[in-house]
Every structure is written in C-alpha cells, then in structure tokens.
Design an enzyme around this catalytic site. Structure first.
Site, PDB file in Angstrom:
ATOM      1  N   ALA A  72       0.819  -1.215   0.000  1.00 31.94           N
ATOM      2  CA  ALA A  72       0.000   0.000   0.000  1.00 31.94           C
ATOM      3  C   ALA A  72       0.854   1.266   0.000  1.00 31.94           C
ATOM      4  CB  ALA A  72      -0.946  -0.003   1.188  1.00 31.94           C
ATOM      5  N   THR A  73       2.045   1.202   0.565  1.00 32.18           N
ATOM      6  CA  THR A  73       2.918   2.380   0.525  1.00 32.18           C
ATOM      7  C   THR A  73       3.210   2.756  -0.922  1.00 32.18           C
ATOM      8  OG1 THR A  73       3.942   1.833   2.648  1.00 32.18           O
ATOM      9  CG2 THR A  73       5.192   3.287   1.173  1.00 32.18           C
ATOM     10  N   ASN A 152      -6.120   3.638  10.302  1.00 38.02           N
ATOM     11  CA  ASN A 152      -5.367   2.507  10.829  1.00 38.02           C
ATOM     12  C   ASN A 152      -5.118   2.584  12.327  1.00 38.02           C
ATOM     13  OD1 ASN A 152      -3.738   4.689   9.570  1.00 38.02           O
ATOM     14  ND2 ASN A 152      -2.072   3.658  10.638  1.00 38.02           N
ATOM     15  N   SER A 200      -3.407  -3.653   0.567  1.00 36.20           N
ATOM     16  CA  SER A 200      -2.150  -4.351   0.860  1.00 36.20           C
ATOM     17  C   SER A 200      -2.395  -5.792   1.267  1.00 36.20           C
ATOM     18  CB  SER A 200      -1.432  -3.609   1.993  1.00 36.20           C
ATOM     19  OG  SER A 200      -0.263  -4.310   2.366  1.00 36.20           O
ATOM     20  N   HIS A 202      -0.618  -7.888   3.279  1.00 33.22           N
ATOM     21  CA  HIS A 202      -0.352  -8.358   4.648  1.00 33.22           C
ATOM     22  C   HIS A 202      -1.301  -7.803   5.696  1.00 33.22           C
ATOM     23  CE1 HIS A 202       1.908  -4.966   6.664  1.00 33.22           C
ATOM     24  NE2 HIS A 202       2.004  -4.569   5.409  1.00 33.22           N
ATOM     25  N   THR A 241       9.565  -7.313 -13.051  1.00 34.63           N
ATOM     26  CA  THR A 241       9.052  -8.679 -13.133  1.00 34.63           C
ATOM     27  C   THR A 241       8.035  -8.918 -12.033  1.00 34.63           C
ATOM     28  OG1 THR A 241      11.145  -9.415 -14.042  1.00 34.63           O
ATOM     29  CG2 THR A 241       9.735 -11.110 -13.083  1.00 34.63           C
ATOM     30  N   CYS A 328       3.857   2.046  11.684  1.00 35.24           N
ATOM     31  CA  CYS A 328       4.548   2.754  10.608  1.00 35.24           C
ATOM     32  C   CYS A 328       5.392   3.885  11.157  1.00 35.24           C
ATOM     33  CB  CYS A 328       3.525   3.314   9.647  1.00 35.24           C
ATOM     34  SG  CYS A 328       1.995   2.405   9.730  1.00 35.24           S
TER      35      CYS A 328
HETATM   36  C1  LIG Z   1      -0.242  -0.635   6.588  1.00 37.49           C
HETATM   37  C2  LIG Z   1      -0.805   0.553   5.898  1.00 37.49           C
HETATM   38  C3  LIG Z   1      -0.160   1.115   4.795  1.00 37.49           C
HETATM   39  C4  LIG Z   1       1.167   0.596   4.293  1.00 37.49           C
HETATM   40  O1  LIG Z   1       0.995  -0.649   3.687  1.00 37.49           O
HETATM   41  P1  LIG Z   1       2.277  -1.525   3.277  1.00 37.49           P
HETATM   42  O2  LIG Z   1       1.685  -2.575   2.410  1.00 37.49           O
HETATM   43  O3  LIG Z   1       2.831  -2.046   4.556  1.00 37.49           O
HETATM   44  O4  LIG Z   1       3.206  -0.637   2.549  1.00 37.49           O
HETATM   45  C5  LIG Z   1      -0.739   2.198   4.173  1.00 37.49           C
HETATM   46  N1  LIG Z   1      -1.901   2.708   4.611  1.00 37.49           N
HETATM   47  C6  LIG Z   1      -2.561   2.193   5.660  1.00 37.49           C
HETATM   48  C7  LIG Z   1      -3.846   2.790   6.089  1.00 37.49           C
HETATM   49  C8  LIG Z   1      -2.030   1.106   6.345  1.00 37.49           C
HETATM   50  O5  LIG Z   1      -2.680   0.614   7.397  1.00 37.49           O
END
Ligand SMILES: *Cc1c(COP(=O)(O)O)cnc(C)c1O
Length: 386
Positions: A72-73, A152, A200, A202, A241, A328
């Site tokens: 998500a980053t 979050n 994301s 994970h 890739t 984060c």
């Molecule tokens: C965890 C999170 C991210 C970052 O996601 P990654 O996949 O770890 O880079 C971005 N935005 C929110 C709201 C999150 O909770």
C-alpha cells in the site's frame, strides 16, 4: 506461551490456505509471467490473471483496473505522485486529511516542496472530515482528493460515498487508501465513486511485500505518471518482473475475504465489543478514541487516564501484543498524529493504545486480555499514587 496477538492493524499472519496456494509458484511454477511464449511463462501469467480477477472482485472493479505493487505504501505513492505529475498542467492542488497514513502524508510533503499546494483537512473528535469544509477546499486547480476509507489507528470509517460524489461533481479525481478496510468492509468502487484505491496483502492475511492500486479506466484517457519505469509491466504503470507467488497469495487472500468477510467481521465486532465492555467495567475513566459506531469491526483504540502507554507495553510484554501508535511510525516515539488531530492533548496520545483483533483471536483470549490490561493498569496507576 506467546503473548496474545492483538496488533492486526500492523500486520496479519499469512492464512494457511494462502500459503498453500503460493507454494507451487516458488518452485515448479517459477515462470516469468511476461514470458508467455512458453508454458512456464504462460502458466505464471494465468495465475496472475486469476489473482487479478480475485482482487477485482473484492472491490467490484474490472480485472484490468488492478495494478500490482509492492504494497500500500507504493500504491499510495503511485496514486498521489502519478496523478500530480500527470495533471501538473491542469493544476497543482491536492486535498487530503490530517489523519492519513504517512504513506499519503509524506508524498504530499514531497510535492509541497516542489511547488504543489496541499490542503490537509482537519477532523472532528471522532476523526471525520467535514464535508462542507471539503466542498469549500476544492479550487479550480484541485486535481486530487485523497481520504482514507478507514483509519489505521482509531478505525474511524469515512463517508467515502459522499466524498466520492463531491469529487465527481467537481470533476476532481478521488483516491482512497483502503488498506485497513479491504477484506473487512464491503467495498464497491462504482457505488463509492472511487477513481483510485490502495490495498495491501499483509493487512488481510496475504503475504508482505505485495499490494494493489485500483485505477479506474476512463473514457477520456488519464495516464498516471509511472513511478517505477522499465519494461512496461502493469499497463506501463509499474515496471518490474511480477512477484508471482505474492500476487497469487494476494489473490487467494482476496478470494477468502470476499467469501468470509460478512461472517468474520460480525464475529470480530462481537469480540471487540466484549473487549470494550470488559475493560469499561474494570478501568476507571477509560474512553474510546475515534467514532463510537462508525468504526472498523476489529478496532479498539482506548484512552487509559494516567497510564503511560509505553510503560503498559513493557508491563504486558509477555502477555499481550498491541500498539501505542501505528507501527509505521514506531521508530519515532512521538505521540500519535492521529490522536492529536482529534483535538486531544499530548497527554491523551501518550495514554492511548490500539487493539486490533483478527482471525486467530478467541473469546477466551479476549477475557484474558481484559484481565491482563485491567491488572496492569491498576498496578501502574497504583504505583503512580504512592
Ligand atoms: C499498513 C498501511 C499502509 C502501508 O501498507 P504496506 O503494504 O505495509 O506498505 C498504508 N496505509 C494504511 C492505512 C495502512 O494501514
């Protein structure tokens, strides 16, 4: 015994079914999804196409609107910087909110240093932006609104549909960081009028290092400016890739979430409410941070008056895994920018904790967590009084 895990907003374990779906793609099915001239590549490509459909289905998008990223980053960076650079001639103003994730706020800061103007909307006590303030903030040179679906830290769910309607009325693109909502709340990018959406792996029982950006296909062509250039993968928006095992894992995680979300979110909501009721009965002065009802089913963010959250973390190190802010930003020990944005003093930010429930948590664990937390709070505040 390991501590009870209640930090599912930071990350979730990979679901066993996800792992099993991924495993062949590390070994026998190792093909490059771009090498479709032979069987190895075409089998990898087929797996990627299936995953694209699975992710699309989770948010009611079309498969070709899904761009795979490293998480998500990266999705947020691509959305913010990709739109800003693509539409720089149209305007250089972006609207976001004070409570966004650093993966939104930081790219915005970067743009600000390079001549863009950023409006960071304040939020109310519950973490909601004011829709009239949003309307007033829109200018002729506004090119993007980016507001997260669910926060979050405090779990507050934004009125995404209303924001989407406002954006559409004004001809402004709308991006939402749905990383915490995807897999927990039903999402429909058509109904919500969302143009770009980040998620994301994970955070929804898929692997780390994989994510997606939904990019609406417009009649008039909007071409995001790629942030990673090269062989032109992913419609030219994200070269490199493809991470086939990761993509297969994200797809499987999305499929499971689509199927089980309703029931699981209801179960989590009941557990979360049990946790809150248990704590409320035993911790004097405890309060909820965020919205009392319009919140993620598995989130509880609480203020524990007179309790230093770092001290609580240490006291419960062997019993309970939770967060004092967001993962984060844990390298900094600064008070949470989200709690401060709600209008609370630093003292409240330093006495608040985030509990994030997940698939593994049971009723017994909830009751043990209540005992542990209430006991530690009592001990810490007692020490303070002496
Ligand atoms: C965890 C999170 C991210 C970052 O996601 P990654 O996949 O770890 O880079 C971005 N935005 C929110 C709201 C999150 O909770």
């Amino acid at each position: 015994m390991r501590p009870i895990y209640m930090d599912h907003h930071a990350t979730t374990p990979v679901d066993q079914r996800v792992l099993e779906a991924m495993l062949p793609y590390f070994t026998e099915e190792f093909g490059n999804a771009s090498s479709i001239d032979h069987e190895y590549g075409s089998r990898a490509d087929e797996a990627v196409q299936q995953a694209r459909s699975q992710v699309a289905r989770l948010i009611r998008a079309k498969p070709e609107e899904i761009i795979f990223t490293s998480g998500a980053t990266e999705s947020n960076n691509l959305a913010i910087l990709g739109v800003a650079e693509a539409l720089a001639d149209k305007g250089r103003h972006i609207i976001t909110a004070a409570t966004e994730h650093p993966a939104i706020l930081d790219p915005c800061l970067y743009l600000e240093r390079h001549g863009w103007q950023i409006t960071r909307l304040p939020v109310d006590r519950f973490g909601l932006v004011d829709l009239d303030a949003l309307q007033r903030a829109i200018r002729p040179d506004t090119v993007l609104i980016s507001i997260m679906t669910a926060n979050n830290e405090i779990g507050t769910i934004a009125p995404i549909k209303a924001i989407g309607e406002i954006a559409r009325e004004h001809g402004v693109l709308f991006h939402t960081d749905a990383t915490q909502a995807a897999g927990y709340l039903p999402l429909d990018v058509q109904e919500l009028h969302v143009d770009l959406l980040s998620l994301s792996g994970h955070k929804m029982y898929g692997p780390k290092g994989i994510g997606a950006l939904y990019v609406r296909r417009f009649k008039r062509s909007l071409r995001l400016e790629a942030q990673i250039r090269g062989g032109g993968h992913e419609r030219g928006l994200r070269s490199g890739t493809l991470n086939v095992p990761g993509i297969v894992g994200l797809g499987k995680a999305a499929e499971i979430a689509s199927r089980e979300m309703r029931q699981e979110s209801e179960r989590l909501r009941r557990l979360r409410d049990r946790l809150w009721e248990g704590l409320r009965a035993r911790v004097p002065g405890i309060e909820i941070n965020g919205h009392p009802t319009q919140r993620l089913p598995h989130n509880l963010n609480i203020y524990l008056p007179g309790v230093n959250n770092r001290a609580l973390l240490v006291a419960l190190k062997h019993e309970l895994a939770f967060a004092t802010g967001s993962a984060c930003a844990t390298t900094k020990v600064e008070p949470s920018h989200v709690i401060l944005a709600l209008g609370y003093p630093e003292e409240r930010a330093k006495s608040s904790i985030r509990l994030g429930l997940g698939r593994s948590n049971t009723e017994q664990e909830i009751d043990r967590a209540v005992d542990s937390l209430a006991g530690a709070v009592e001990e810490l505040t007692h020490k303070l009084r002496i």
